[in-house]
Design a protein around this motif. Structure first.
Motif, PDB file in Angstrom:
ATOM      1  N   VAL A 231      78.264 111.040  93.420  1.00  0.00           N
ATOM      2  CA  VAL A 231      78.291 111.343  92.165  1.00  0.00           C
ATOM      3  C   VAL A 231      77.183 112.112  91.290  1.00  0.00           C
ATOM      4  O   VAL A 231      76.412 112.123  91.187  1.00  0.00           O
ATOM      5  N   ALA A 232      77.522 113.501  90.509  1.00  0.00           N
ATOM      6  CA  ALA A 232      76.841 114.177  90.587  1.00  0.00           C
ATOM      7  C   ALA A 232      76.549 114.662  88.660  1.00  0.00           C
ATOM      8  O   ALA A 232      77.693 114.721  88.741  1.00  0.00           O
ATOM      9  N   VAL A 240      80.608 116.931  91.025  1.00  0.00           N
ATOM     10  CA  VAL A 240      81.538 116.410  92.048  1.00  0.00           C
ATOM     11  C   VAL A 240      80.627 114.660  92.780  1.00  0.00           C
ATOM     12  O   VAL A 240      79.888 114.015  92.248  1.00  0.00           O
ATOM     13  N   ARG A 241      81.904 114.479  92.856  1.00  0.00           N
ATOM     14  CA  ARG A 241      82.296 113.029  93.703  1.00  0.00           C
ATOM     15  C   ARG A 241      82.053 113.010  95.593  1.00  0.00           C
ATOM     16  O   ARG A 241      82.751 113.584  95.859  1.00  0.00           O
ATOM     17  N   ALA A 242      81.858 111.666  95.727  1.00  0.00           N
ATOM     18  CA  ALA A 242      82.250 111.385  97.147  1.00  0.00           C
ATOM     19  C   ALA A 242      82.982 109.986  97.818  1.00  0.00           C
ATOM     20  O   ALA A 242      81.810 109.609  96.769  1.00  0.00           O
ATOM     21  N   LEU A 243      83.193 109.830  98.602  1.00  0.00           N
ATOM     22  CA  LEU A 243      83.020 108.421  98.795  1.00  0.00           C
ATOM     23  C   LEU A 243      83.602 107.010  97.834  1.00  0.00           C
ATOM     24  O   LEU A 243      84.240 106.159  98.343  1.00  0.00           O
ATOM     25  N   ASP A 244      84.786 107.768  97.359  1.00  0.00           N
ATOM     26  CA  ASP A 244      84.624 106.725  96.168  1.00  0.00           C
ATOM     27  C   ASP A 244      86.166 106.150  96.877  1.00  0.00           C
ATOM     28  O   ASP A 244      86.386 105.160  96.476  1.00  0.00           O
ATOM     29  N   GLU A 245      86.972 106.922  97.392  1.00  0.00           N
ATOM     30  CA  GLU A 245      87.753 106.068  98.278  1.00  0.00           C
ATOM     31  C   GLU A 245      87.268 104.692  99.666  1.00  0.00           C
ATOM     32  O   GLU A 245      88.455 103.535  99.952  1.00  0.00           O
ATOM     33  N   GLU A 246      86.275 105.021 100.473  1.00  0.00           N
ATOM     34  CA  GLU A 246      85.994 104.455 100.911  1.00  0.00           C
ATOM     35  C   GLU A 246      85.685 102.840 100.828  1.00  0.00           C
ATOM     36  O   GLU A 246      85.016 101.677 101.021  1.00  0.00           O
ATOM     37  N   THR A 247      85.170 103.150  98.711  1.00  0.00           N
ATOM     38  CA  THR A 247      84.607 102.226  97.778  1.00  0.00           C
ATOM     39  C   THR A 247      85.981 100.654  96.981  1.00  0.00           C
ATOM     40  O   THR A 247      85.970 100.144  97.648  1.00  0.00           O
ATOM     41  N   ARG A 322      92.512 104.280 107.754  1.00  0.00           N
ATOM     42  CA  ARG A 322      93.534 105.257 106.704  1.00  0.00           C
ATOM     43  C   ARG A 322      92.408 106.926 106.234  1.00  0.00           C
ATOM     44  O   ARG A 322      92.183 107.580 106.737  1.00  0.00           O
ATOM     45  N   VAL A 323      91.350 105.754 105.764  1.00  0.00           N
ATOM     46  CA  VAL A 323      90.767 106.185 104.698  1.00  0.00           C
ATOM     47  C   VAL A 323      89.541 106.961 105.267  1.00  0.00           C
ATOM     48  O   VAL A 323      89.201 108.510 105.430  1.00  0.00           O
TER      49      VAL A 323
END
Length: 431
Positions: A231-232, A240-247, A322-323
């Motif tokens: 996350v920035a 901006v965020r990324a990879l929250d669902e993977e976690t 599915r993610v």
């Protein structure tokens, strides 16, 4: 088609900047203009970070359990899908490049550079056009190709990871010619308008994408997406965020598993360096095994089988799959999930680390036709000495010889070209 500011912005609930420890000194790594000088690194990191360069011309086998790829897992089929938008976008991109740019931006399908990539910083001069070296129209058209090939969620993830690379540069206030939003090399392989197989690669820090179209089939592997941090919290990309669902989905599955099941899937209860063997405790590869240079990894199957899970746990495993698969458009994603489900009784899950609200962890899903890895890392550009949730690496592979669509390509060339190109595909493009 695409917006250059695409990505997920959420400024409502951000961690404090002090959550991310900054290095005590600047310029500690020999990085200049997106090039990593391994001769200026100690021996161990130099060796690990150059794995892709060392192995990309090795004869291709694929990731296997024993060193021999299983046969009959992948088949040429007509899915009814025609990637017309991606083809048109690719042609539109190539049409605006100058002849000198095309010499490195557009390569044959048999080029060995398909397999030359790194999730770190290149230690060689990459093929492909670096996005930040393109003018705004050319760069927009390159991004259009990626957007037309992936699902909206997949494209948003890619753009978020690119922006987080730029945000990392702002956060550490260093390497401002390397940690940028567009420090990525984009290459088109094959002829998108010919009816023959074609594809593209996007390669750079924390982003390595390989997308191949074989007739109506799409293979999206290998795929590496990561972020440090995820996350920035400041600068132009704040939120901006990324990879929250993977976690989150990984934790959902882990928390559903009982203590009685732990002997079947839990490899270690911590991923702190002291709790692991040295080969899994380093800051460069961490726990993940299927990264750059690992095209021929021998990985015996281990962990709890999907058919040993309860129905609720199986549902959670599918949601986690599915993610990763939903980064592709709907029909290719469903086709791949159906393929995985046909081998569900052979699909295994392993976990390392804790599963509370803060502990760092690693998990792996290993099917005969899909390998997924998730790993938390210590700091590379940040200064956390142990793995933390805010540094994530994810990997998706197609084991048993179909990374880069190699298996399907060999079948295609054998069927339509009398096998005249199949040997080049099997050898990774070496001629």
């Amino acid at each position: 088609m695409t917006e250059l500011d695409a990505g997920d912005h959420d400024t409502g609930d951000l961690p404090d900047r002090s959550r991310f420890p900054l290095p005590a000194e600047k310029g500690a790594l020999p990085l200049v203009d997106s090039f990593l000088y391994t001769d200026l690194l100690p021996e161990v990191p130099a060796f690990e970070l150059s794995a892709g360069e060392r192995h990309y011309r090795d004869p291709f086998v694929g990731i296997t359990e024993s060193g021999t790829a299983r046969e009959g897992l992948y088949s040429l089929v007509d899915t009814g899908e025609r990637p017309l938008a991606a083809m048109a976008a690719a042609r539109a991109y190539l049409d605006v490049l100058a002849p000198y740019q095309l010499t490195i931006a557009h390569l044959p399908m048999t080029s060995p550079d398909w397999r030359l990539w790194t999730n770190a910083i290149p230690t060689w001069t990459p093929k492909g056009m670096r996005l930040e070296r393109l003018d705004e129209d050319q760069r927009r058209r390159a991004l259009d190709v990626i957007e037309a090939s992936l699902s909206p969620a997949g494209f948003a993830l890619v753009r978020a990871a690119m922006k987080l690379n730029g945000a990392l540069g702002e956060l550490v206030d260093d390497y401002n010619d390397t940690l940028t939003e567009f420090a990525y090399w984009f290459t088109v392989f094959g002829d998108p308008g010919s009816g023959e197989p074609w594809g593209w690669q996007l390669m750079g820090h924390h982003i390595d994408l390989h997308c191949v179209f074989v007739g109506s089939q799409l293979v999206f592997a290998p795929v590496f997406v990561g972020a440090e941090p995820t996350v920035a919290v400041t600068g132009v990309h704040r939120g901006v965020r990324a990879l929250d669902e993977e976690t989150r989905r990984g934790l959902d599955l882990r928390r559903s598993l009982s203590r009685a099941q732990e002997p079947g899937f839990l490899l270690s209860s911590s991923i702190a360096a002291a709790a692991l063997p040295p080969e899994l405790a380093g800051p460069w590869n961490g726990r993940h095994l299927g990264g750059a240079g690992a095209d021929n990894l021998v990985l015996p199957s281990e962990g709890i089988r999907a058919d040993e899970l309860t129905s609720d746990q199986q549902d959670r495993l599918v949601e986690l799959l599915r993610v990763y698969l939903d980064r592709m458009p709907g029909r290719p994603a469903k086709t791949k999930l159906d393929q995985v489900l046909r081998h569900f009784d052979e699909t295994r899950f392993v976990w390392r680390g804790g599963h509370d609200d803060e502990a760092a962890f690693y998990y792996r899903i290993h099917s005969p036709v899909l390998l997924v890895e998730y790993d938390n890392h210590p700091g590379v550009f940040l200064a956390n000495p142990e793995p933390d949730r805010f540094h994530v690496h994810t990997i998706v592979r197609e084991p048993n010889g179909n990374d880069y669509a190699k298996n399907l390509l060999a079948q295609h060339y054998a069927l339509h070209h009398g096998g005249s190109m199949a040997h080049q595909v099997d050898a990774g493009g070496n001629q």
